[in-house]
Motif scaffolding. Structure first.
Motif, mmCIF file in Angstrom:
data_model
loop_
_atom_site.group_PDB
_atom_site.id
_atom_site.type_symbol
_atom_site.label_atom_id
_atom_site.label_comp_id
_atom_site.label_asym_id
_atom_site.label_seq_id
_atom_site.Cartn_x
_atom_site.Cartn_y
_atom_site.Cartn_z
ATOM 1 N N GLY A 84 0.600 -8.081 0.526
ATOM 2 C CA GLY A 84 -0.777 -8.040 0.037
ATOM 3 C C GLY A 84 -1.617 -7.029 0.808
ATOM 4 O O GLY A 84 -2.449 -6.318 0.226
ATOM 5 N N GLN A 85 -1.404 -6.957 2.121
ATOM 6 C CA GLN A 85 -2.134 -5.983 2.937
ATOM 7 C C GLN A 85 -1.798 -4.553 2.513
ATOM 8 O O GLN A 85 -2.692 -3.700 2.432
ATOM 9 C CB GLN A 85 -1.774 -6.171 4.415
ATOM 10 N N LYS A 88 -3.440 -3.729 -0.832
ATOM 11 C CA LYS A 88 -4.865 -3.483 -0.658
ATOM 12 C C LYS A 88 -5.103 -2.114 -0.036
ATOM 13 O O LYS A 88 -6.009 -1.376 -0.452
ATOM 14 C CB LYS A 88 -5.462 -4.582 0.228
ATOM 15 N N LYS A 91 -4.994 0.935 -2.232
ATOM 16 C CA LYS A 91 -6.123 1.098 -3.148
ATOM 17 C C LYS A 91 -7.391 1.566 -2.439
ATOM 18 O O LYS A 91 -8.393 1.867 -3.090
ATOM 19 C CB LYS A 91 -6.408 -0.224 -3.863
ATOM 20 N N GLU A 92 -7.326 1.612 -1.084
ATOM 21 C CA GLU A 92 -8.511 2.004 -0.322
ATOM 22 C C GLU A 92 -8.886 3.464 -0.560
ATOM 23 O O GLU A 92 -8.023 4.310 -0.817
ATOM 24 C CB GLU A 92 -8.264 1.820 1.181
#
Length: 589
Positions: A84-85, A88, A91-92
């Motif tokens: 999950g990290q 995320k 997508k930063e």
């Protein structure tokens, strides 16, 4: 090894790296989690689930195969959170201070992805967007490896006292939990060969190559020398199990348990791996390929070779580069220095403060381990304070709840732990009856409860209280940590490893090879001083062999001209004189 970084964070105790993947894996850094304490894993899954708002369903002690299920659940939890990290991060938006930029900034300056990231920062328009998308695709997590200490493998029992089948022993159950999990990483076997454990690995398909020649869960051996690597590698190869990495660790210049060699030093050991690497690869490949053929399993891909890495006492970028290039290593391990990096490990404030205030003499090789193996310890730890306080109150030893190190059957049919209150009170009775010496009793009272002491820091660092309110911490840093002062950010420590910056170390810190040599000289002196051998001739032969190996190691180091400064040469001459003088000391023993 992570494919991104050339170093990994080795296992430290039961708790210091138990949740390190949640802190560093998203930056491509591999770390190692101990899976020996299933209660600790369950507690950490509960703590982090609550913090992240993830539903937590406990696995109770009474549940069948609870140990393996807890290991599996915790590893699945780690992998799920890390995935999950990574999702995320991909997508930063790119920008100074964002984690996606930190991912690439942590890499060595010569790394292709670091250079691509620098190009992206200078670009504009469509080119910038294209480079950003290319970088996003390159983001992968660091491996989540696990550690099984092969000697920690007690047989377990039912409530009515019946021994459970062998596959429910501590080490085998832990291996089963790992094998059945979805974690992306390998298993590190440490502390020597366990035939039952190694054979049990053959029960799980993930340890064998698939049709594409990929081994989903690699086997990693932590070894002290080439001979051990060859023996263990052959044992596994005959079962069709390939060793993907040999992780060489210094016998004494390391944290935790110290498995000293007979005077064989890191430099000559690494040289033997370098000179025999092709032979090792060919021999293990031939044996393993034949075993896979006999099992009608897919074979290994041609050209596969085991990685070789080194860990133990490395302190500077220059030493790191020397090891990588001189011995053609695939990577290195940096352990104890990361205890001073809160972004990477779990050390609660009190213990961190004690580490920072400690003198060099506070880091010592103790008799604390119930396994009977020398154990790197800190004299000023809260665990040591608790152990001494219990003795002063005539209540020596620890209440034994987890029983992970129960192996002694001197007084009982079922094994008990030598650090337990039960065992130590029985030894005191022996002393009172004149059956053992005061020195023998003192050695017993030195034993400490590592199960609670090495697990507590992870719970405390998370802001929680350990079960049964056992807050005393045992910490097991290597001697190298004495030369690091202060706490550091992850970026600072990684930058120090790669030579981007230089942390201020104690100016008296010796070269990694010389520190290990010094430790071995002291170790031999201590053995000689304490010796009351049953067989004097055998002991004399052992000491002479040890001294000879040290002398040969010194001769080897004298040929490594590239690593010597005037200060190093002065120290080497001093150690050489000490080794030469050991013959005279031997005659006095």
């Amino acid at each position: 090894m992570s494919m991104i970084h050339s170093f990994h964070i080795p296992v430290m105790g039961l708790g210091f790296t138990v949740d390190s993947p949640l802190k560093v894996a998203r930056f491509g850094i591999a770390s190692v989690v101990s899976i020996m304490d299933d209660q600790l894993l369950e507690d950490m899954r509960r703590i982090h689930s609550r913090k992240l708002g993830i539903p937590f369903f406990p696995i109770e002690d009474k549940e069948p195969d609870s140990r393996a299920k807890r290991v599996k659940a915790y590893l699945n939890f780690l992998q799920s959170v890390v995935n999950g990290q990574i999702g995320k991060m991909r997508k930063e938006a790119f920008g100074e201070g964002n984690e996606i930029d930190n991912y690439f900034d942590l890499l060595p300056e010569e790394h292709p992805l670091n250079q691509l990231h620098s190009r992206m920062r200078q670009a504009s328009g469509a080119e910038k967007w294209t480079l950003q998308e290319e970088l996003r695709k390159e983001i992968v997590p660091g491996k989540i490896d696990v550690n099984i200490m092969t000697k920690v493998d007690k047989i377990n029992y039912t409530k009515d006292g019946q021994a459970l089948p062998r596959e429910y022993s501590d080490a085998l159950a832990a291996l089963r939990g790992f094998a059945q999990s979805e974690v992306d990483g390998g298993v590190v076997f440490s502390a020597g060969m366990n035939p039952a454990l190694y054979s049990y690995a053959g029960e799980f398909s993930d340890f064998f190559p698939d049709l594409d020649g990929i081994i989903k869960k690699p086997i990693i051996l932590k070894v002290s020398d080439y001979r051990s690597a060859l023996i263990q590698g052959k044992f596994l190869a005959k079962k069709g199990l390939w060793v993907s990495e040999f992780r060489i660790e210094s016998g004494l210049n390391c944290g935790g348990h110290a498995f000293a060699t007979d005077g064989f030093l890191a430099g000559p050991i690494l040289e033997s791996f370098k000179q025999n690497r092709a032979i090792l690869q060919e021999e293990l490949f031939s044996i393993c390929q034949q075993a896979l053929h006999e099992k009608n399993l897919p074979g290994l891909p041609e050209g596969i070779r085991p990685k070789v890495t080194y860990q133990g006492g490395i302190g500077t970028a220059a030493e790191n580069q020397m090891l990588l290039h001189t011995y053609e290593l695939d990577g290195t391990g940096w352990g104890s220095p990361f205890l001073l990096v809160p972004e990477a490990t779990s050390v609660e404030k009190d213990t961190l403060d004690r580490l920072l205030k400690a003198k060099k003499s506070d880091f010592y090789l103790s008799r604390a381990s119930p396994l009977g193996v020398p154990f790197n310890n800190l004299r000023t730890s809260s665990g040591e304070e608790q152990r001494k306080a219990r003795i002063d109150k005539d209540r020596p030893g620890s209440p034994c709840y987890k029983k992970l190190l129960s192996s002694n059957t001197e007084f009982t049919e079922k094994p008990i732990c030598t650090a337990s209150r039960q065992y130590q009170l029985l030894k005191i009775k022996q002393r009172e009856a004149g059956e053992i010496s005061a020195e023998a009793l003192e050695e017993v009272l030195d034993k400490d409860c590592l199960c609670e002491g090495l697990g507590a820091p992870a719970i405390l660092a998370s802001g929680e209280t350990p079960r049964r309110n056992l807050k005393a911490v045992t910490i097991c840093p290597g001697p190298n940590l004495a030369y690091f002062k202060g706490t550091f950010s992850l970026s600072e420590m990684v930058g120090h490893i790669y030579g981007k910056l230089q942390l201020n170390l104690d100016t008296e810190r010796p070269h990694v090879f010389l520190k290990e040599l010094e430790l071995y000289v002291d170790h031999l002196k201590a053995e000689m001083a304490a010796a009351v051998p049953d067989n004097a001739r055998k002991f004399e032969n052992y000491v002479e062999k040890f001294r000879k190996n040290l002398s040969e190691g010194i001769s080897y180091y004298q040929e490594l001209k590239f690593m010597w400064s005037a200060e190093n040469e002065k120290m080497l001459d001093k150690l050489k004189d000490q080794v030469a003088g050991l013959r005279w000391e031997l005659e006095k023993v």
